[in-house]
Write an enzyme that holds these catalytic residues in place. Structure first.
Site, short mmCIF file in Angstrom:
data_model
loop_
_atom_site.label_atom_id
_atom_site.label_comp_id
_atom_site.label_asym_id
_atom_site.label_seq_id
_atom_site.Cartn_x
_atom_site.Cartn_y
_atom_site.Cartn_z
N HIS A 322 4.56 -12.92 -8.92
CA HIS A 322 4.72 -11.82 -9.89
C HIS A 322 4.47 -12.28 -11.32
O HIS A 322 4.08 -11.49 -12.17
CB HIS A 322 6.09 -11.14 -9.74
CG HIS A 322 7.24 -12.06 -9.56
ND1 HIS A 322 7.48 -12.75 -8.39
CD2 HIS A 322 8.22 -12.44 -10.40
CE1 HIS A 322 8.56 -13.48 -8.52
NE2 HIS A 322 9.02 -13.33 -9.73
N HIS A 445 28.19 4.21 -3.58
CA HIS A 445 29.16 3.53 -2.70
C HIS A 445 28.91 3.94 -1.25
O HIS A 445 28.73 5.12 -0.99
CB HIS A 445 30.58 3.91 -3.11
CG HIS A 445 31.61 3.33 -2.18
ND1 HIS A 445 31.96 2.00 -2.23
CD2 HIS A 445 32.31 3.90 -1.17
CE1 HIS A 445 32.86 1.77 -1.29
NE2 HIS A 445 33.10 2.90 -0.62
C1 FAD Z 1 4.99 -21.06 1.47
C2 FAD Z 1 4.95 -20.37 0.13
C3 FAD Z 1 5.78 -19.30 -0.11
C4 FAD Z 1 5.75 -18.65 -1.33
N1 FAD Z 1 6.58 -17.58 -1.52
C5 FAD Z 1 6.57 -16.95 -2.69
C6 FAD Z 1 7.38 -15.80 -2.89
O1 FAD Z 1 8.11 -15.36 -1.99
N2 FAD Z 1 7.34 -15.18 -4.10
C7 FAD Z 1 6.54 -15.63 -5.11
O2 FAD Z 1 6.55 -15.03 -6.20
N3 FAD Z 1 5.75 -16.69 -4.95
C8 FAD Z 1 5.74 -17.36 -3.77
N4 FAD Z 1 4.90 -18.43 -3.59
C9 FAD Z 1 4.04 -18.84 -4.71
C10 FAD Z 1 2.82 -17.93 -4.83
O3 FAD Z 1 2.09 -17.96 -3.63
C11 FAD Z 1 1.95 -18.37 -5.99
O4 FAD Z 1 2.73 -18.44 -7.17
C12 FAD Z 1 0.80 -17.40 -6.21
O5 FAD Z 1 0.00 -17.29 -5.07
C13 FAD Z 1 -0.05 -17.83 -7.40
O6 FAD Z 1 -1.07 -16.92 -7.58
P1 FAD Z 1 -2.44 -17.31 -8.27
O7 FAD Z 1 -3.23 -16.04 -8.33
O8 FAD Z 1 -2.20 -18.04 -9.52
O9 FAD Z 1 -3.15 -18.37 -7.29
P2 FAD Z 1 -3.39 -18.43 -5.71
O10 FAD Z 1 -2.63 -17.41 -4.98
O11 FAD Z 1 -3.19 -19.85 -5.34
O12 FAD Z 1 -4.92 -18.03 -5.56
C14 FAD Z 1 -5.94 -18.82 -6.05
C15 FAD Z 1 -7.23 -18.46 -5.32
O13 FAD Z 1 -8.32 -19.07 -5.98
C16 FAD Z 1 -9.25 -19.53 -5.02
N5 FAD Z 1 -10.07 -20.56 -5.66
C17 FAD Z 1 -9.66 -21.75 -6.15
N6 FAD Z 1 -10.69 -22.41 -6.73
C18 FAD Z 1 -11.77 -21.60 -6.59
C19 FAD Z 1 -13.13 -21.70 -6.99
N7 FAD Z 1 -13.57 -22.73 -7.72
N8 FAD Z 1 -13.96 -20.71 -6.65
C20 FAD Z 1 -13.53 -19.63 -5.97
N9 FAD Z 1 -12.26 -19.46 -5.59
C21 FAD Z 1 -11.38 -20.44 -5.90
C22 FAD Z 1 -8.37 -20.04 -3.91
O14 FAD Z 1 -9.09 -20.13 -2.70
C23 FAD Z 1 -7.28 -18.97 -3.89
O15 FAD Z 1 -7.64 -17.93 -3.02
C24 FAD Z 1 4.88 -19.09 -2.36
C25 FAD Z 1 4.03 -20.16 -2.12
C26 FAD Z 1 4.06 -20.79 -0.89
C27 FAD Z 1 3.12 -21.94 -0.65
#
Ligand code: FAD
Length: 467
Positions: A322, A445
């Site tokens: 989020h 409640h």
């Molecule tokens: C097991 C687990 C449970 C989690 N549970 C929660 C939860 O309940 N609540 C919560 O808020 N957060 C949770 N998280 C954390 C959450 O998943 C991350 O904070 C979130 O996904 C971050 O989002 P993002 O968009 O920054 O990156 P990401 O979701 O990591 O996405 C990045 C994307 O970029 C792509 N990418 C990378 N480099 C390149 C490139 N050069 N070219 C093209 N594509 C590329 C990747 O393939 C990926 O699809 C959890 C994480 C894990 C591992």
């Protein structure tokens, strides 16, 4: 092909930024190296972990609390293949949902590794090696993070595993050693402990979820030990973890410096995540990373190249879906000339164990350190009628308020549905409510949320009603 904005990475940061950009009339491209959209969160993070947490919670309740509810079951057993299959189906539906949203918003999706040729050119290398180049006025880096590790730990993905493999096991482990007592380790540890695994947690610090208010980690430790038989090894420094045949062997130094050895059929390494910028070609645009590998950004989330922004796990701040989403919207609106705002203090943190843990605002430790005069009000779930009805009486709500003004400064809860209940605290704090404001509002409640009201009553003038 010429775009107004190109977003690299389709996680919750990237795809939400893409939708908001499109809503604001910008011609938008989204680049994702994997076949499915949604990033870590949808594919190997938030969604699959919650799917397994729900399934395992049903099993645990059927095995341990149904009898008390007067429900008798015979021959109860775990079908892990079905459980993992259901999880994968939930992931598929959610990822398909993102495809639909991209189409609906007329966002061009390019599958392949995105890398900067220069500040206005992104090269996309598909799985088969074919490359295309697109031109873009602006870009958003949303490439997220990957599991990190420690020296001496050899992740073979079979016995010494990360969260990604833990979401796809083919058997319920007899014993699981978890390195790291943070959110991901405790959530996935709970999944398997509920299915019958003996779980041991090795933690370098002296408490669980150490960045949250200390009271929460203490209560969570007590409950996980009581209900799921977790064992904890604090102040232990892991030196090595290696696969040996069908086992994982972990060596650590305890608090006195003595070497201790652990053996289990699996070892889950959950010591945090590292920002992911591999192959992005940052060197071609002169964008720097800090000493922890995070892309450096200013208060507008702009990198040192002014037309390129970065959001989510790849920059500083909490690694939460989020948070990434808010930043995606923030950057899209900034690009469109609006003046958006994010209050980072009010990004809630949640642990989806049972009881759930959720918090927003300052911890008691932070207020003490800042020398701020504050008061506290707590209310235990064992005094809640709703919690007694559902047999979820562990935990409490703790409210911290300014001593003079009564403004709520932090809310820390552990208990049933805390993950959903924390939203009330976020709203209250965004509108700078006093504890008495919440205490004077009617809460239905019987609900778990009455515990928030009671904790606010306790913080106001120590006038909680039901304790
Ligand atoms: C097991 C687990 C449970 C989690 N549970 C929660 C939860 O309940 N609540 C919560 O808020 N957060 C949770 N998280 C954390 C959450 O998943 C991350 O904070 C979130 O996904 C971050 O989002 P993002 O968009 O920054 O990156 P990401 O979701 O990591 O996405 C990045 C994307 O970029 C792509 N990418 C990378 N480099 C390149 C490139 N050069 N070219 C093209 N594509 C590329 C990747 O393939 C990926 O699809 C959890 C994480 C894990 C591992």
């Amino acid at each position: 092909m010429q775009y107004d904005v190109t977003i690299i990475g389709s996680g919750p940061g990237g795809y939400v930024a893409a939708i908001r950009c499109a809503q604001l009339g910008l011609k938008t491209a989204l680049v994702e190296k994997y076949d499915t959209l949604g990033g870590t969160c949808l594919n190997v993070g938030c969604i699959p972990s919650k799917a397994l947490l729900d399934s395992s919670e049903h099993y645990h309740n059927a095995a341990h609390t149904f009898g008390t509810h007067g429900i008798e079951l015979k021959d109860l057993k775990v079908n892990l293949k079905q459980m993992i299959g259901r999880k994968s189906e939930v992931v598929k539906q959610t990822c398909d949902g993102i495809n639909y949203l991209m189409k609906k918003n007329k966002i061009d999706v390019h599958h392949g590794l995105g890398s900067f040729v220069d500040k206005n050119t992104v090269k996309i290398t598909a799985g088969d090696g074919k490359t295309t180049e697109i031109k873009t006025g602006k870009a958003i880096i949303a490439t997220g993070s990957k599991p990190s590790t420690l020296p001496g730990i050899e992740i073979d993905k079979k016995r010494v595993i990360t969260s990604t493999e833990a979401l796809n096991l083919t058997e319920v482990p007899k014993e699981l050693v978890i390195i790291g007592g943070g959110v991901i380790g405790l959530e996935l540890g709970s999944v398997y402990a509920r299915l019958g695994t003996k779980v041991k947690v090795i933690e370098y610090m002296d408490s669980l979820i150490p960045t949250m208010d200390k009271a929460l980690g203490k209560e969570l430790q007590r409950v996980l030990k009581k209900t799921l038989g977790f064992e904890f090894f604090f102040k232990h420094k892991v030196k090595s973890a290696v696969a040996k045949g069908k086992a994982a062997v972990i060596k650590a130094d305890d608090s006195k410096g003595n070497e201790v050895e652990f053996k289990a059929d699996y070892c889950l390494v959950s010591v945090g995540r590292r920002p992911y910028t591999d192959g992005l070609g940052l060197e071609n645009i002169g964008v720097k990373t800090d000493n922890r590998g995070r892309i450096e950004v200013n208060e507008h989330l702009q990198t040192s190249a002014p037309n390129i922004y970065a959001i989510g796990d790849v920059i500083k701040g909490a690694m939460l879906a989020h948070k990434a989403e808010e930043e995606g919207v923030f950057v899209a609106e900034s690009m469109a000339g609006q003046k958006p705002h994010i209050n980072y203090l009010l990004i809630p943190g949640v642990v989806y164990t049972w009881p759930e843990v959720a918090a927003v605002g300052y911890t008691e430790e932070q207020l003490k350190e800042a020398g701020r005069a504050y008061k506290t009000g707590s209310f235990p779930f064992k005094a809640s009628g709703r919690a007694r009805a559902s047999m979820d009486t562990d935990g409490f709500v703790k409210v911290l308020a300014d001593k003079q003004t009564d403004e709520i400064l932090g809310v820390h809860m552990i208990g049933p549905r805390a993950a959903d209940m924390i939203a009330e605290a976020v709203v209250a704090m965004e509108y700078r409510a006093s504890a008495e404001d919440i205490a004077r509002m009617s809460h239905a409640h019987p609900t778990f949320t009455e515990s928030m009201k009671e904790a606010c009553l306790a913080a106001t003038e120590n006038r909680a009603v039901h304790i």
